[in-house]
Every structure is written in structure tokens, then in C-alpha cells.
Enzyme design. Structure first.
Site, PDB file in Angstrom:
ATOM      1  N   ASP A   1       0.770  -1.190   0.021  1.00 38.77           N
ATOM      2  CA  ASP A   1       0.065   0.155  -0.190  1.00 38.77           C
ATOM      3  C   ASP A   1       0.894   1.296   0.054  1.00 38.77           C
ATOM      4  O   ASP A   1       1.896   1.144   0.831  1.00 38.77           O
ATOM      5  CB  ASP A   1      -0.837  -0.103   1.334  1.00 38.77           C
ATOM      6  CG  ASP A   1      -2.080  -0.620   0.998  1.00 38.77           C
ATOM      7  OD1 ASP A   1      -2.860  -0.570  -0.152  1.00 38.77           O
ATOM      8  OD2 ASP A   1      -2.664  -1.549   1.893  1.00 38.77           O
TER       9      ASP A   1
ATOM     10  N   GLU B   1      -6.882  13.698   3.817  1.00 33.22           N
ATOM     11  CA  GLU B   1      -6.968  14.716   2.710  1.00 33.22           C
ATOM     12  C   GLU B   1      -7.903  15.641   2.669  1.00 33.22           C
ATOM     13  O   GLU B   1      -7.746  16.894   2.400  1.00 33.22           O
ATOM     14  CB  GLU B   1      -6.979  13.843   1.176  1.00 33.22           C
ATOM     15  CG  GLU B   1      -5.809  12.653   1.017  1.00 33.22           C
ATOM     16  CD  GLU B   1      -6.164  11.369   1.696  1.00 33.22           C
ATOM     17  OE1 GLU B   1      -6.900  11.262   2.725  1.00 33.22           O
ATOM     18  OE2 GLU B   1      -5.451  10.358   1.406  1.00 33.22           O
TER      19      GLU B   1
ATOM     20  N   ARG C   1     -15.617   7.746  -4.671  1.00 40.16           N
ATOM     21  CA  ARG C   1     -14.143   8.545  -4.618  1.00 40.16           C
ATOM     22  C   ARG C   1     -14.742  10.151  -4.759  1.00 40.16           C
ATOM     23  O   ARG C   1     -13.860  10.679  -5.444  1.00 40.16           O
ATOM     24  CB  ARG C   1     -13.324   7.853  -5.782  1.00 40.16           C
ATOM     25  CG  ARG C   1     -13.278   6.350  -5.429  1.00 40.16           C
ATOM     26  CD  ARG C   1     -12.130   5.789  -6.207  1.00 40.16           C
ATOM     27  NE  ARG C   1     -12.033   6.067  -7.405  1.00 40.16           N
ATOM     28  CZ  ARG C   1     -10.913   6.613  -7.974  1.00 40.16           C
ATOM     29  NH1 ARG C   1      -9.963   6.590  -7.331  1.00 40.16           N
ATOM     30  NH2 ARG C   1     -10.705   6.922  -9.356  1.00 40.16           N
TER      31      ARG C   1
ATOM     32  N   LYS D   1     -16.256  17.516  -4.849  1.00 41.91           N
ATOM     33  CA  LYS D   1     -14.738  17.414  -5.001  1.00 41.91           C
ATOM     34  C   LYS D   1     -14.235  16.114  -4.944  1.00 41.91           C
ATOM     35  O   LYS D   1     -14.827  15.055  -4.236  1.00 41.91           O
ATOM     36  CB  LYS D   1     -14.036  17.980  -3.992  1.00 41.91           C
ATOM     37  CG  LYS D   1     -12.734  17.833  -3.481  1.00 41.91           C
ATOM     38  CD  LYS D   1     -12.320  17.370  -2.024  1.00 41.91           C
ATOM     39  CE  LYS D   1     -12.539  15.851  -1.961  1.00 41.91           C
ATOM     40  NZ  LYS D   1     -12.510  15.300  -0.534  1.00 41.91           N
TER      41      LYS D   1
ATOM     42  N   ASP E   1     -10.414  -6.000   2.342  1.00 37.53           N
ATOM     43  CA  ASP E   1      -9.297  -6.687   1.901  1.00 37.53           C
ATOM     44  C   ASP E   1      -8.997  -8.167   2.060  1.00 37.53           C
ATOM     45  O   ASP E   1      -8.058  -8.906   1.499  1.00 37.53           O
ATOM     46  CB  ASP E   1      -7.968  -6.168   2.708  1.00 37.53           C
ATOM     47  CG  ASP E   1      -7.763  -4.613   2.417  1.00 37.53           C
ATOM     48  OD1 ASP E   1      -7.750  -4.245   1.015  1.00 37.53           O
ATOM     49  OD2 ASP E   1      -7.198  -4.019   3.205  1.00 37.53           O
TER      50      ASP E   1
END
Lengths: 569, 674
Positions: B303, B344, B375, B389, B516
Site C-alpha cells: 500500500d 486529505e 471517490r 470534490k 481486503d
């Protein structure tokens, strides 16, 4: 010395194209010769009722191989015991005793040709042709077939594993591999060799023994019987098929089997020709030329080293001549016409390739020379017997892969296929058998009084017994002689060593190859063990030498080395 | 603290006494029978002991026999001690973890109420309540609530971590301390089945299962032992035939010297120490096999976040399209990021505020929270304006769906940002693109060198990132990885692993989230983070207590080291035999076969000292190599060929030569007394 280099060079130069030819045969590439050989092969397939394209699992392949040997063995046994009343027996030779016939059969179905008899006196023409020579053609072909099966299954670079209809791993078709080897390799190569030998004067007739009157009446001999027969073809096949069993008791030391320097040259090269060619073949057949180079490099190094020791040793004087004014090479038991070097070279080649033919008496070699030839047979993978020599080498290679992989921090893999406990177990069985049989039987023979029947006591006597069993297990066939070896004990115990020493080292690697082929293939990266490198070659060489030395150093020390040291005073 | 724990302290006075006791206890035939090589030594010891007794009773000299017996006994004890030492170290490590959970009490939810039960009574599926300040009594997963937890008992890291229900960070470990809030935890492991229990089993010889590779090596060592048994047994009739004499104690000594006692004695210790090294790196392997596989890994999926970069990508600028006021982009980016709690998103808000944006969200507005699937994040203002955004392709879809166009100018801007190694986020209002926000990430120092080491070992590194291909490529180039998966979804990872495996590669990956789990299960080495969800931890075959993404690199090295240590010591053990032959064979035969004197190339003092020196050397090699076995041989990163050459030189040639001076030296010492 130049002669030695020339023979190595010519043998290699001939083996190279022969190796390419062998690879072409086994990759079934169409060639111009198909039109000649195809129909012959087709006839044979029809006659024995097999389908040459049917894929076989390793078990089926192994069974077919064993079945063939059982059948030809039984036939040979019958012929040898009954030759007295069978045709083509102009000299009226009687049938063999059961134990001698059993040993002889075991010896010839294992491509060994260890002889506890003297051919010219104890085997009829019929038995020679149908029991001996035919086995000398078939058995090397069987060894070659097994090698090809192993190479194509576990070593060949290919995208997909061949499978049988049931989805099991296929190792090829035994009958096709065998028949191709016989028709396209053994017979033509032997034929050419036989022509060369007949040209040099080796007898080739079906008539009985010649009668000669000695010129020198003082010899006290009214007439001399000189046995002849179809000698040339047999000598040819015994040389090219790593057989070794000659027409005459003293083998190629007899002028009738080996009359001239040219015939000696031809026969010496014939010993190593096919074993060397198979190494070249391995490179082409697997598509791994560097593997071929690796094998050739290791084998050639071992061969040159041990041959060098032998030649050096035989050029030393015989210890018995120590106090005499005229010193020279050790010529005891050697043909003066060949000399020490050519005899030592032959001795090394014949023990390295498990051929077993001789042009001098190994019993009379200096101790170090004798030890070098014992070492040749302990290793039994410097070219080695047709097919089986390289198979033995591959066993050591697998061991080297196992240790080498660990040393680079990878789980052992051969060309990306995992080498696990099951495979290692099989490799170990094949390797363990050698000290078990050679040392075990030698120990029994020397421990029980009267069993060995040695002509010598002490160190040399130990070497004689050791040599006999080593020769049997290595499927070599040469003898140190000096043993009264035509006894029930020798015949039976050698038969055991012969048969186990032949078939286990063929079947175990075949099983390993099939197991490996059934596994997932991991790609090779710079982190995986690279097999085709000089470093790995050194590792393989080290393992081969270490295994032989660690197993046999004590007995070598007590036999030939102790003899050498006590002779040296 | 971690440093201190991983430092190797071999023995101190206290452990020495326990070790001695343990070594004696393991002389029991049942223990010895587990190891064919040492079993043969055990039988040899009994034989020489019996002979010593017989000599004593018969009034014959017995000193030599006794000496051999004692040395053989010590050979056994040394081997046992090596195993016990490795085990003790591993166990101490595990116990220190386990001690944290002893005597814990749990509040088990029983119907509507709660009951206090000892932690050992908890069963899988039980729900427990944990309050601030309490220790968590069992491994489990938070099903309700969020809390900050001190995991230092497990990881040695004292900074508190956040664990929250329903996220990829919902796993909690027994023995860790809840600092804030209250959580409801579902117990996920039975007593005796927790990770720690499994880990302890890996370092206990009695329970430990041999790994596949260890079994194969044991087969080889057993075969070699048989070979030498044959060699030594047949020596008796050979010697008798040539008029030599052999004595049984000397033959036993020869046998023990020849069989691979060095590797045979150290093999269990090497295996245990491998597990222990993993544990010291705070890794819990579910099986020994997992550690072994690690050495074979061909492809590492890493990752980006946390492994290659520090992971806190920060907004560094606002890049409005031409003809647009910078404030407008700033405001829109801020509003659209309010519903994005990721670092972020937060960094965009922070940057906008620091650049002077003062706008607050309208209470009437509807938030579109950020999700990994869409996303993008955004806000629907009461006046109908919809601000978004997000990732460029997500925004492109949004804009075109609203009937707008995605201008080339934007594409150019996005590419420029991405090529610079930053991650471009695009901000849009309805059908119009406003501009681009670059997020920059900092590559960890030293990571490039680390990848170079991996490449030298033939391992492909693959960067997994949610970034767009351009950013991914830039980071991949900067960090020096071989390949990258950009805009990666969990499915992409799974797909990539399958593709690699189809080509025969062994793949390792690290993961924490439930999504995962399939990839972790598919990977040959799935390393789950301890902070991750239970699903992830169960799917993987190793758990990293530190939840440190760089740990994958360590695992590979530990696995390789384990195998190299075995191979190197096997080679060394076998190479030693040559010198031993030269010491013992002349000693056996020199009296009856004088010619054998020539083989005494070491010119040893006397036959008796020669034999003793060889056996003593053989015994002493074991403790001398214990540090090798426990630490593992040094593994310098290099290609296989270089490694092989180096190890062959050191352990092969070294193993061949070293015993000669060593045996000579011991013999000189013995010569002073005998």
C-alpha cells in the site's frame, strides 16, 4: 599424452552432432531418415502390439520397462541354461549352471556385462547372438529411454505438462522411446563401429574355432584351437552401449578383439561416444543449452581429473620392480602394444561410463590407479552408462538444488518446481542404496571365511572384493579379477547388487520427475537459485565428490591406499 | 522500547541453571526420538556407557571410554540446550504478552444486563462492554462505539490509537487499555485459540509442527545418518580382514563425528528461533509454514500509504481554471470537503481556511460524505448548487451527467499535477469544473534503498494506490517500485494477485479492511494489521501487532534468513566430516596398519587424543553455532548467485578447513594432560 587429448577431442567432436541427432529423434522432429527408420519401427510396434503415441504415467512407464526386462531376462536365462542342444553351437559348449546363468542374465539385463565366465569357452554362438548381443542392444536403449523420459518430464522448457487421458502426468511412451533408441541409434552406431573393427581384422564369422599348428615345436603343442565367431558386431555393441561384455574372457586385451592401434583408438572413443552425446542431447532436448554445458563441464572436469590420476599412476613403476635397474611404467597386466597411458585411459573411460570392457587387467594397476577407477564407479556419473549415468548425475543435481536453494534463502525448487520431502525421500533412497549394497555385501563377503575366495589376502584382497561389488552395483561389469567368482555366493550376491543397482536408480528419479512435473511452476527471478551457473556447477561437483568420499573413504583407505602406502614403504 | 526488546541476550546466570535442567530433562528417549540424528547419538552414548561399566567391573582401563561417554553426553546436552534456549526466548516473549491478560475480568452482556466473568470464561461470539480505563479482556472486534486505545502492551508503541466500530480499524487485542469512551466488543477467539496462544505453540518444541522444508531436510539428514551407520558398521569386518583391530568406543566416536550432529542438533533451535524472530518483530504467524513461505515471496503488494509515503497527503495549492477567481475554487473546495473526514479532506479545509476562506456550511445543506466507492464528496446547497470534490474521473462523470463538459484545460492541469507526483483532486460545481487541488505526499526516507535490496533478492514490488495512473507512476518512479496498481479497488488487488499467481509467483500483501479479506486470503502471505477488522485478521496468515505497513519487508527477510541458516549449517556440518576422517581413521588403525600413519596429516599427539579431539570439536561446534542458529546467519541482500557463492565459500570451504586447526588445537591441549 597427445593421444589422450586427441581421443577426448575426437570423442567430443563426434558426440556433439550425435547429441543433436539424438535430440531430434526424441523431440520427434521429422527428419529425412524417417523414411528409412519409420517403417522398421512401425513393424516392431505392430509386432509387439503397442501404440507408440499413448502417453504413460511414470508407473506405467516403469512397469513397461520392468516387464520388458523380465521377459528378455527369462528368455536369456533359458537360452544360457539350454544352449547345449540349441543350434549354432559348433564347439559343443554345454548349458550353464543355474546360478551362473542367473548371474549372467542379471548382468546382461542390467547393461552391466559382469562376467563370471569366459565367453569363448562357455557361451555358444546362438547364446552369444540371442542372449548376449540382443541384450547388449536393448538394455542401453532402455537406459536411454528412461533418461529421455526424465529429461522431458522434469527438465524440459515447455509451456504445459503432458498429461494422460486421465489427467495424470505423462512421462512419454516407453515403447516408442525404446524402439527409437534401438533402431535409430544403437544399431546404426554399432554397425558403423563393427565395420571399422572388421576392417581392422576383428573376426566376423559363424564358423567354428580355427586350428593352427604352432611353428615352434618346442612349445609342446601339437595344435592350437583359436576360437572365433561373429566377434566384430559384439565388440562394437559392447563398446558403444556401455556394455563391456566381450567375446573373449580377457576382453579387448585379446588381439582378436582389439588387433591394432586403430581398433584401440576406435574402441576407446566408442566407450564414451554415446554417454557424451547424451549430455549434448540433454541440452538440446530440454531447450536448456546451459544445463547441457553445466553437466558437460562438471562431468568433463571429473573425468579429466580422475583419468589424469590414473594415467599418472600407471606411468609410475610397478612396486615389484623397485630394486631393478630398468624402471618404467607399470606394464604388469597390460598389452605392451598399447602401453601404460592408453591402457589407463581405457581403464578410466570404462569405469567412468560403466562400460566395463578392458584392454588390460585392472587387478594389476598400481594401487592409486585402482583407487581412481573405484572412485569412477562410486561416482558413476561422469558420463556414466548410456542414459543411467546422466540420471545418476541428475540425482546429485537435485541434492545440490536442495542445499543450494536453502543457502540462497528459497524453498528448494528445480526450474520453479518445488522439491519437497516426497522427492527428497526418493532421491535419498536411490543414493542410500549404493553404500548399503556395496559396503554391506563387501563386508559380508570378507567377514565370512571362504566366501570371497580371494587370490590375495590383506589390502589387495579387500580391494578385489570391493571392486567386484562396486562394479556390480555401478552396472559397470569390469572385474579386478583374481576372485574365484563363479560360486553360488558370488553369482547370487552380485545378481542382487546388479538388479537393485540398475532399477532403483532408474525408477526413483523417474518418479521424482513425474512428481515435479505435476507441480506449479514459479517464475525464476534473480532471487531464485540459478542452476545453470559456474557457482552451482562447483556446488554439484562438490556434492558428487563429497558423497563418494564420505561413503567410501574408510574402505579406500584400508584397501588401495593402505596397499599403496605399504608398497611405497 | 522495541529496540531494547529485540536485542539479543543469550543467557544470564538464572536462565543458565534452568537451561541445564531443561537440557537434562530432554535426554528422555521420547524427546530424542523426535530427532533421528540425535537419537543415534543417544544410543551411542548408552553403548559407550555400558562399555565403561563393563571395563570398570572387569578391571580394565576405563578412562577413555568414560571420556567418550561424557563428551557424547555433552553433545546431546548442547543440542538440547540450544533447543531449550530458543524455546525459552520465544516463550518469554510470548509470556510477557500473555501476562498482560491474566486475571482480567470481563463484563459480559447477558440479555439486557451485564455480568462479571473472568476473561477465561469468555467464548467466541460473546459480547462484552469495556469502559474507559479498563483493560480489554479478550481479542475481539468493536461492534459499537469508538475509542482511543493504548496498545503498548502488545506493540510496545505508547501513542494511543483510534479504534472504531464499522471501520477497518475495529480490531482490539486482549491486554490493551481503553483510554476513552466505552465500547461494545464481540469476542472473536476462544480461550486457548487466540493469536497469542497460537504464537506460543509455534515456539514450544512439544507442540510445534515441523514445517515442510524442515521435514525434507530431516529426511536428508536421516539418510546421511544411515549412510554413516553403514560406513562405520562395515568398517569392523574390513579392518578384521586386513588384520586391523577396532574398538567399539572409537567406532561410536567416529559415527557421532560423521553424522550431521551440528545441523541435526541445531535444527529445532533454528526453526524456533525463526518464529521467535518473527515474534520479536511483533509478528504473529498462524503457522511456521507462513514464515517459511515468506522467504519465497516473488511479489510484494505494498500500500502506498504508510509503506512508501507517510500517508498524510496534504493539499498544497488551489489551481483554478483560467478565468476563475481563486476564492471561488477555494470556497467550493472547502464546502465540498466538509463531509470528507479523511486526512486529505481535512487538509483541504485547513488549507482553504489558512488562505482566508471564512464560509460555513448552510445548516440546510445536504452532505454527500466521501466514500471509497464513489471517490468523491460534496454538498448540495439549499440554493440548488451542487459542489463536488473528488478524483478526476469521478468528477468527469459528475460533470458530464449534469450536461456539462470536462474541459481539456482540466485534463492538462490534472496531468501536470500528477506528473509532479502529487494527487490531483478536481472541484466542480454542477456542470462546470472549477479547478484542481493537488495533494502532495512525502516519500519515506530510506524506502528506495529498501526496495533496491528487495529487487536484489529478486522480489518484485508493486505499489497499490488509489491515485490516478499518472500520480501512481510518478510515485512508483520516485520510490523505485517495479509496478503499480493505480486507482486500486479491493477487486483490483484480488485480480492482480490471481494474475501473479497464475504466472506461478508467490504473492504477499498487507491489508486491514474487511474488503481486503479476499485478497489477504488469496495471497500466499497475507499480513493483516492488528488494528484491522477481524475478517482481515482471519483471512491473513500473519498478523502484525504494530500495524506497520513496512513490516512486509521484514517478514521476507526473516523467512529467507531461516532457510539460509538451515542450508548454511547443513553444508558446514557435512564439510566438517573430512577433517574428522583424517583425525580418527589413522587413530583407529595406526597400531595394526602402520601405513595409515600417512593419513595423520595433522600430526596429532596420540590415537586417544586424536579421537577425543575430534569428538570434543564435534560437541563444541554446537554451542559455538548457537548464536548463528538463534540470530540466523547474516543475510546481505544480493542476487541468488552471489549469495550462493558467498555461502559456499564461508560454510562449505570454511567448514572444510576450519576443523583442521580446531582439532589440532584441542589435541595440543589434551596432549598436555594425556
Amino acid at each position: 599424452m597427445n593421444e589422450v587429448l586427441l581421443i577426448y577431442a575426437v570423442a567430443l567432436l563426434l558426440a556433439w552432432p550425435l547429441g543433436r541427432y539424438l535430440a531430434a529423434i526424441y523431440s520427434a522432429t521429422p527428419t529425412a531418415l524417417d523414411r528409412v527408420f519409420g517403417p522398421v519401427e512401425w513393424l516392431i510396434y505392430r509386432a509387439i502390439g503397442v501404440h507408440p503415441l499413448a502417453p504413460m504415467t511414470w508407473k506405467e512407464y516403469g512397469k513397461a520397462l520392468l516387464k520388458l526386462h523380465l521377459i528378455i531376462g527369462l528368455v536369456a536365462l533359458m537360452i544360457l541354461m539350454q544352449q547345449g542342444w540349441l543350434p549354432l553351437n559348433p564347439d559343443g559348449i554345454e548349458g550353464m549352471r543355474w546360478d551362473l546363468a542367473l548371474h549372467t542374465t542379471a548382468s546382461f539385463i542390467t547393461n552391466t556385462n559382469q562376467q563370471h565366465y569366459s565367453g569363448q569357452a562357455q557361451i555358444s554362438y546362438f547364446a552369444h547372438l540371442f542372449a548376449i548381443v540382443s541384450l547388449q542392444v536393448i538394455t542401453p536403449a532402455a537406459g536411454m529411454a528412461a533418461l529421455v523420459a526424465i529429461l522431458r518430464t522434469a527438465f524440459a522448457r515447455r509451456d504445459e505438462t503432458a498429461l494422460t487421458a486421465e489427467g495424470a502426468v505423462s512421462v512419454g511412451n516407453f515403447h516408442a522411446d525404446l524402439v527409437r533408441a534401438i533402431v535409430r541409434v544403437m544399431l546404426p552406431v554399432a554397425f558403423i563401429t563393427a565395420l571399422l573393427l572388421a576392417w581392422q581384422g576383428v573376426p566376423n564369422t559363424l564358423e567354428g574355432a580355427r586350428i593352427a599348428t604352432p611353428l615352434d615345436a618346442s612349445a609342446g603343442l601339437a595344435e592350437q584351437r583359436i576360437p572365433v565367431g561373429p566377434v566384430a558386431p559384439m565388440v562394437a555393441i559392447k563398446q558403444v552401449g556401455t556394455n563391456g561384455g566381450g567375446w573373449y574372457g580377457p576382453n579387448s586385451a585379446v588381439p582378436l578383439e582389439n588387433p591394432t592401434p586403430v581398433s584401440n583408438f576406435v574402441e576407446t572413443i566408442a566407450i564414451v561416444l554415446i554417454p557424451m552425446a547424451l549430455v549434448f542431447m540433454a541440452g538440446y532436448l530440454t531447450g536448456r543449452r546451459r544445463l547441457g554445458v553445466l553437466v558437460m563441464g562438471v562431468m568433463l572436469s571429473l573425468s579429466v581429473l580422475l583419468t589424469g590420476i590414473n594415467i599418472w599412476s600407471e606411468n609410475q613403476p610397478n612396486a615389484a620392480f623397485a630394486d631393478l635397474a630398468a624402471e618404467g611404467p607399470n606394464l604388469e597386466g597390460k598389452e605392451v602394444r598399447f602401453g601404460a597411458t592408453a591402457t589407463a585411459l581405457w581403464g578410466s573411460f570404462t569405469t567412468q561410463t560403466s562400460n566395463g570392457s578392458v584392454n588390460g587387467m585392472h587387478d594389476s594397476f598400481n594401487p592409486v590407479g585402482g583407487a581412481s577407477m573405484l572412485m569412477d564407479m562410486f561416482i558413476n556419473a561422469t558420463f556414466g552408462g548410456v542414459g543411467v549415468g546422466l540420471i545418476n548425475f541428475l540425482l546429485f543435481l537435485l541434492l545440490a538444488v536442495f542445499l543450494g536453494s536453502l543457502m540462497v534463502g528459497r524453498s528448494p525448487e528445480l526450474y520453479g518446481r518445488a522439491l519437497e520431502a516426497r522427492e527428497i525421500k526418493l532421491v535419498c533412497i536411490a543414493l542410500l542404496l549404493q553404500p548399503l549394497l556395496i559396503l554391506g555385501l563387501t563386508a559380508l563377503a570378507v567377514a565370512i571365511p571362504g566366501l570371497a575366495g580371494n587370490s590375495n589376502p590383506g589390502f589387495h584382497g579387500l580391494s578385489q572384493v570391493l571392486y567386484e561389488y562396486t562394479s556390480a552395483f555401478a552396472n559397470n561389469g569390469s572385474g579386478f579379477e583374481g576372485l574365484g567368482d563363479n560360486t553360488v555366493w558370488w553369482n547370487l550376491s552380485c545378481a542382487v547388487a546388479l538388479i537393485l543397482g540398475r532399477f532403483i536408480p532408474i525408477l526413483a528419479p523417474l518418479a521424482v520427475a513425474a512428481h515435479l512435473a505435476g507441480k506449479r511452476v514459479a517464475p525464476t527471478t534473480s532471487g531464485s537459485l540459478a542452476v545453470e551457473t559456474p557457482t552451482f556447477a562447483v556446488l554439484t561437483l562438490g556434492i558428487i565428490v563429497m558423497f563418494a568420499l564420505l561413503s567410501f573413504f574408510p574402505v579406500l583407505a584400508l584397501g588401495p591406499f593402505a596397499e599403496y602406502l605399504s608398497l611405497a614403504g | 522500547m522495541k529496540q531494547a526488546r529485540s536485542r539479543l541476550r543469550l543467557v544470564n546466570a538464572h536462565t543458565l541453571a534452568r537451561l541445564a535442567g531443561e537440557s537434562v530433562r530432554r535426554l528422555h528417549p521420547r524427546w530424542l526420538a523426535r530427532n533421528p540424528v540425535m537419537f543415534v547419538v543417544g544410543v551411542g552414548t548408552l553403548v559407550t556407557l555400558w562399555l565403561t561399566g563393563a571395563d570398570l567391573l572387569a578391571g580394565r582401563p576405563w578412562g577413555f571410554d568414560l571420556a567418550i561417554t561424557l563428551i557424547l553426553l555433552f553433545t546431546l546436552l548442547f543440542a538440547n540446550a540450544a533447543e531449550a534456549l530458543a524455546e525459552a526466548r520465544g516463550r518469554a516473549q510470548a509470556e510477557s504478552l500473555r501476562s498482560t491478560r491474566e486475571g482480567l475480568v470481563a463484563r459480559r452482556i447477558q440479555g439486557a444486563g451485564e455480568e462479571q466473568v473472568p476473561a477465561t470464561a469468555l467464548r467466541r461470539g460473546d459480547r462484552i462492554r469495556v469502559l474507559a480505563g479498563e483493560l480489554i479482556p479478550a481479542d475481539g472486534e468493536i461492534v459499537e462505539g469508538a475509542a482511543s486505545i493504548n496498545e503498548s502492551a502488545v506493540t510496545g508503541e505508547s501513542a494511543p490509537v483510534l479504534r472504531e466500530a464499522g471501520t477497518d480499524n475495529s480490531g482490539v487485542s486482549a491486554g490493551t487499555k481503553l483510554l476513552t469512551d466505552s465500547i461494545l466488543v464481540e469476542v472473536t477467539a476462544e480461550v486457548g485459540q487466540s493469536m497469542l496462544d497460537r504464537m506460543i505453540a509455534l515456539v514450544e518444541s512439544a507442540k510445534r509442527q515441523k514445517t515442510p522444508n524442515e521435514i525434507a531436510l530431516t529426511v536428508l539428514l536421516s539418510a546421511l545418518t544411515l549412510v554413516f551407520l553403514i560406513v562405520v558398521a562395515t568398517l569392523v569386518p574390513f579392518a578384521a580382514f586386513v588384520g586391523g583391530e577396532t574398538s567399539v568406543p572409537v567406532l561410536v566416536a567416529l559415527l557421532v563425528c560423521l553424522i550431521p550432529t551440528t545441523i541435526g542438533g541445531l535444527l529445532p533451535a533454528i526453526g524456533i528461533a525463526g518464529m521467535d524472530r518473527a515474534m520479536r518483530a511483533n509478528l504473529v504467524a498462524k503457522s511456521g509454514r507462513a514464515v517459511e513461505v515468506a522467504g519465497n515471496i516473488d511479489t510484494l503488494l505494498l500500500d502506498k500509504t504508510g509503506t512508501i509515503t507517510h500517508g498524510d497527503r496534504q493539499a498544497t495549492d488551489f489551481l483554478p481554471l483560467i478565468n476563475l477567481a481563486p476564492e471561488r475554487l477555494r470556497t467550493a473546495a472547502l464546502l465540498a470537503s466538509l463531509a470528507d473526514p479523511t486526512p486529505e479532506g481535512k487538509s483541504i479545509v485547513a488549507l482553504a481556511r489558512s488562505r482566508g476562506a471564512v464560509v460555513e456550511a448552510d445548516p440546510e445543506a445536504r452532505f454527500l460524505p466521501f466514500s471509497a466507492r464513489t471517490r468523491l464528496s460534496g454538498i448540495d446547497q439549499p440554493d440548488g448548487r451542487r459542489l463536488r470534490k473528488g478524483a478526476p474521473d469521478a468528477i468527469r462523470r459528475f460533470v458530464t451527467e449534469n450536461g456539462g463538459s470536462y474541459p481539456d484545460e482540466t485534463t492538462a492541469l490534472v496531468e501536470r499535477v500528477a506528473r509532479g507526483g502529487a494527487t490531483p483532486l478536481v472541484v466542480a460545481e454542477d456542470d462546470r469544473v472549477l479547478g484542481v487541488v493537488p495533494l502532495s505526499d512525502i516519500i519515506k526516507s530510506g524506502i528506495k534503498e529498501r526496495f533496491q535490496r528487495l529487487h536484489a533478492m529478486g522480489i518484485r514490488t508493486v505499489l497499490i494506490t488509489g491515485d490516478n495512473p499518472l500520480t501512481a507512476a510518478a510515485i512508483a518512479a520516485e520510490a523505485g517500485v517495479a509496478d503499480y496498481i493505480a486507482e486500486a479497488t479491493p477487486e483490483d488487488k484480488l485480480e492482480y494477485i490471481r494474475r501473479e499467481q497464475a504466472q506461478g509467483r508467490l504473492v504477499a500483501m498487507m491489508g486491514d479492511g474487511t474488503n481486503d479479506a479476499p485478497a489477504l486470503a488469496q495471497a500466499d502471505l497475507g499480513l493483516a494489521m492488528n488494528s484491522g477488522t477481524q475478517a482481515a485478521k482471519e483471512a491473513g496468515n500473519m498478523v502484525d501487532l504494530d500495524s506497520d505497513p513496512t513490516k512486509l519487508l521484514e517478514v521476507v527477510e526473516i523467512g529467507k534468513q531461516l532457510l539460509v541458516t538451515r542450508g548454511a549449517l547443513t553444508t558446514f556440518s557435512l564439510a566438517n566430516d573430512v577433517a574428522k576422517y583424517f583425525a580418527i581413521l589413522p587413530a583407529i588403525f595406526v597400531a595394526s596398519v602402520p601405513a595409515m600413519r600417512t593419513f595423520d596429516i595433522m600430526h596429532l599427539h596420540s590415537p586417544a587424543t586424536a579421537v577425543l579431539a575430534a569428538v570434543i570439536f564435534n560437541a563444541l561446534v554446537i554451542p559455538a553455532l548457537v548464536p548463528f542458529a538463534l540470530r540466523g546467519v547474516r543475510l546481505r541482500p544480493a542476487s541468488a548467485d552471489v549469495l550462493l557463492r558467498r555461502n559456499l565459500l564461508i560454510y562449505g570451504l570454511g567448514g572444510l578447513l576450519l576443523p583442521f586447526p580446531a582439532i589440532k588445537l584441542i589435541d595440543l591441549g589434551l596432549g598436555l594432560f594425556l
